[in-house]
Design an enzyme around this catalytic site. Structure first.
Site, mmCIF file in Angstrom:
data_model
loop_
_atom_site.group_PDB
_atom_site.id
_atom_site.type_symbol
_atom_site.label_atom_id
_atom_site.label_comp_id
_atom_site.label_asym_id
_atom_site.label_seq_id
_atom_site.Cartn_x
_atom_site.Cartn_y
_atom_site.Cartn_z
ATOM 1 N N HIS A 69 -3.120 -3.726 19.599
ATOM 2 C CA HIS A 69 -1.802 -4.107 19.100
ATOM 3 C C HIS A 69 -1.834 -5.233 18.071
ATOM 4 C CE1 HIS A 69 2.502 -4.457 19.098
ATOM 5 N NE2 HIS A 69 2.496 -5.678 19.602
ATOM 6 N N HIS A 91 -2.026 -4.019 23.588
ATOM 7 C CA HIS A 91 -0.697 -3.994 24.212
ATOM 8 C C HIS A 91 -0.783 -3.139 25.466
ATOM 9 C CE1 HIS A 91 3.569 -3.619 24.902
ATOM 10 N NE2 HIS A 91 3.775 -4.527 23.966
ATOM 11 N N ARG A 97 -0.137 -10.460 28.252
ATOM 12 C CA ARG A 97 -0.562 -9.104 27.907
ATOM 13 C C ARG A 97 -2.012 -8.808 28.286
ATOM 14 N NH1 ARG A 97 2.293 -8.667 21.926
ATOM 15 N NH2 ARG A 97 4.376 -8.176 22.676
ATOM 16 N N ARG A 151 -2.352 -13.932 22.136
ATOM 17 C CA ARG A 151 -1.038 -14.222 21.566
ATOM 18 C C ARG A 151 0.065 -14.076 22.601
ATOM 19 N NH1 ARG A 151 3.177 -11.049 19.128
ATOM 20 N NH2 ARG A 151 1.973 -9.154 19.558
ATOM 21 N N GLU A 181 10.299 -12.213 27.812
ATOM 22 C CA GLU A 181 9.130 -11.344 27.784
ATOM 23 C C GLU A 181 7.992 -11.992 28.562
ATOM 24 O OE1 GLU A 181 10.066 -9.151 23.516
ATOM 25 O OE2 GLU A 181 8.353 -10.508 23.658
ATOM 26 N N LYS A 192 0.807 -1.215 0.000
ATOM 27 C CA LYS A 192 0.000 0.000 0.000
ATOM 28 C C LYS A 192 0.843 1.270 0.000
ATOM 29 C CE LYS A 192 -3.468 -0.016 2.963
ATOM 30 N NZ LYS A 192 -4.272 -0.343 4.161
ATOM 31 N N LEU A 198 5.978 -12.873 14.704
ATOM 32 C CA LEU A 198 6.967 -12.891 13.624
ATOM 33 C C LEU A 198 7.401 -14.319 13.317
ATOM 34 C CD1 LEU A 198 9.208 -9.784 14.480
ATOM 35 C CD2 LEU A 198 7.246 -9.927 12.942
ATOM 36 N N GLY A 248 11.128 -8.759 19.556
ATOM 37 C CA GLY A 248 11.952 -9.805 18.985
ATOM 38 C C GLY A 248 11.143 -10.974 18.477
ATOM 39 N N GLN A 254 9.149 -4.303 17.938
ATOM 40 C CA GLN A 254 10.328 -3.936 18.722
ATOM 41 C C GLN A 254 10.981 -5.138 19.400
ATOM 42 O OE1 GLN A 254 8.996 -0.945 21.482
ATOM 43 N NE2 GLN A 254 9.022 0.683 19.962
#
Length: 531
Positions: free
Chosen positions: A348, A241, A287, A383, A119, A33, A389, A47, A45
């Site tokens: 998020h 988030h 989260r 999640r 995390e 786009k 990722l 990882g 950010q």
């Protein structure tokens, strides 16, 4: 008319992974786009989660994912993705992604000399990262490879309008032959055909008023796939988030999960720590737990924000681990080595999406979906940090391998886009008004805490907005804003319908009317009425 063996809609990590795995054997078109690197992947950010350290295990990563997903993760999918995590990371290292090297603070936990962090929700240090700008490092590296490959054609400033399907051609069955796309620079609609089409267009964060997502995250692929006859699943699970920077001059700036992973403490304005009162895991809770705790404290005390404090750590540690966050906050007058960071929750990640198998195949033949646009079953009701990722790469590679095993199907004659019966809009205020009303309604009524009454109100407003938007779409030439708004309202409806059907509280979906979690975990699946 343009033609490719494979057409990829979206240029994030999922799209570029597919392109690079396909390009040795197929002619690939990749439309995006804006520019090649503008998307949610670039802004990631923290990882990428993977089983890399010898003290970690596949079973531990799977268990952490299942716990975060509140019983709704697909065990087969979860195992498949986690078992292929190391190979995915090795591929990125081979391509030259500059992950952060091991340092004195690693506690001996590293992989091939690269630092691993931890995390929320993870029981081990397993997050490989490039300081606090992992997404940018990964997409920049892959972007160079994509642009240099002779078999990949990148079409920037192109937005897909709709999929070209057998139904649109009056054929039987459910097949996809490509897309109609608006070339925004030329203001012309192009017909782009392909033997295989992949939706890798990301999530739908912009359906809400406040989000960490870039402006491109308008639910395009989810809406197009739904209109083409694909089922969608678990759209009620929208991840907020917990820590988005709260500042009048900061737009959608995320404070990575890794700040809490490295010891950041959430505090009220008077300095009181509050997370242990909500969950024994404190700041390292998943989260959804942290976001609800912040929402609770803000409403209880009438606060505009809470504060994330890592200032007790050495300044050198903060500057080394979070250089981008440190620099950005400093530009706004916040020295995070000396004072806490004001934060609020913001949308998020879209955990639901188009139903696919482990190869990314949707319900429509020759149409695949990979990344945030898809629902493989990995994320369940929430999640786990840094699994997204990973999913992009593992499912992207699996989809590419599946496509390469498949013969190129024939494509029937495709008519050009017909805009002979529409005119230029006389005024565009309806677009900006509907855009604002839709996003505010979703924020007010379909947010972190929901009720049946709020969902009913949201649905009534969506019905009215959808009628107006569709009427506008039928009478005027398409534009970027109109295409995105049409997709946003379709996606918003899917979220509200899914939330209404779930009569329990699970993971990211919390209902005051149904506060308990049912004994059986069942996916929410919607099927287009006309299929």
């Amino acid at each position: 008319m343009l033609h490719f063996d494979v057409l990829i809609v979206g240029s994030g990590l999922a799209g570029m992974t597919l392109a690079l795995h396909l390009a040795e054997h197929r002619k690939v078109g990749l439309i995006t786009k804006k520019n090649l690197l503008e998307g949610s992947s670039t802004y990631a950010q923290g990882g990428i989660a993977a089983v890399l350290d010898d003290q970690d295990s596949v079973e531990a990563h799977i268990q952490d994912t299942l716990v975060a997903g509140a019983g709704l993760c697909n065990p087969q999918t979860t195992r498949f993705i986690v078992e292929h995590s190391r190979a995915a990371i090795d591929w990125l290292i081979e391509l030259g992604v500059p992950f952060t090297r091991d340092g004195d603070d690693s506690d001996g936990v590293s992989y091939q000399g690269f630092h691993l962090t931890r995390e929320g929700g993870h029981s081990h240090r397993r997050i490989i990262h490039a300081a606090d700008a992992t997404g940018e490092a990964v997409t920049t590296t892959l972007g160079r490879k994509v642009c240099a490959h002779p078999n990949i054609t990148v079409l920037e400033d192109h937005i897909a309008i709709d999929l070209i399907t057998s139904a649109k051609l009056g054929e039987t069955g459910k097949r996809c032959y490509g897309v109609y796309a608006l070339d925004k620079l030329l203001d012309e609609v192009e017909t782009i055909t392909a033997h295989h089409t992949i939706l890798a267009s990301g999530g739908a964060g912009k359906v809400y008023l406040y989000t960490t997502n870039p402006d491109t995250a308008t639910g395009d692929g989810i809406a197009m796939g739904w209109r083409a006859g694909c089922r969608v699943s678990n759209m009620e699970f929208i991840q907020f988030h917990p820590t988005c920077l709260y500042h009048p001059h900061a737009k959608s700036f995320l404070i990575t999960e890794a700040v809490r992973g490295e010891g950041g403490i959430l505090r009220l304005p008077d300095g009181t720590r509050f997370m242990p009162e909500h969950d024994p895991r404190g700041e390292l809770a998943p989260r959804d737990v942290v976001a609800r705790a912040i929402d609770f404290e803000m409403k209880k005390h009438g606060l505009d924000c809470v504060y994330l404090d890592i200032s007790y750590k050495p300044a050198s540690f903060i500057q080394e681990h979070f250089p981008n966050i440190y620099a950005h906050c400093l530009d706004l007058g916040i020295d995070i080595t000396q004072e806490p960071i004001p934060v609020v929750p913001a949308v998020h990640f879209t955990c639901g999406g188009l139903v696919t198998d482990l190869n990314g195949q949707t319900d429509v033949e020759n149409l695949f979906a990979v990344g945030e646009v898809a629902c493989t079953g990995l994320h369940g009701a929430n999640r786990l940090a840094s699994n997204s990722l990973l999913e992009c790469m593992v499912i992207g590679r699996a989809a590419a391998e599946n496509i390469l095993k498949t013969e190129l199907a024939s494509i029937p004659p495709i008519p050009d886009w017909d805009d002979s019966k529409v005119t230029d809009p006389d005024e565009e205020v309806v677009l900006s008004h509907n855009w604002d009303e839709l996003r505010r309604s979703m924020w007010d009524y379909v947010g972190i805490v929901r009720t049946s009454k709020r969902l009913e109100r949201a649905q009534r407003r969506i019905d009215l907005l959808k009628e107006e938007i569709n009427e506008y779409y039928q009478h005027f030439h398409v534009s970027n804003d109109l295409i995105e708004l049409r997709n946003l309202v379709d996606t918003a409806e899917l979220i509200v319908r899914s939330a209404t059907l779930r009569r329990e509280s699970r993971g990211l979906h919390y209902s005051r009317d149904y506060p308990d979690m049912l004994g059986e975990a069942v996916d929410t699946v919607l099927t287009p009425a006309n299929y």
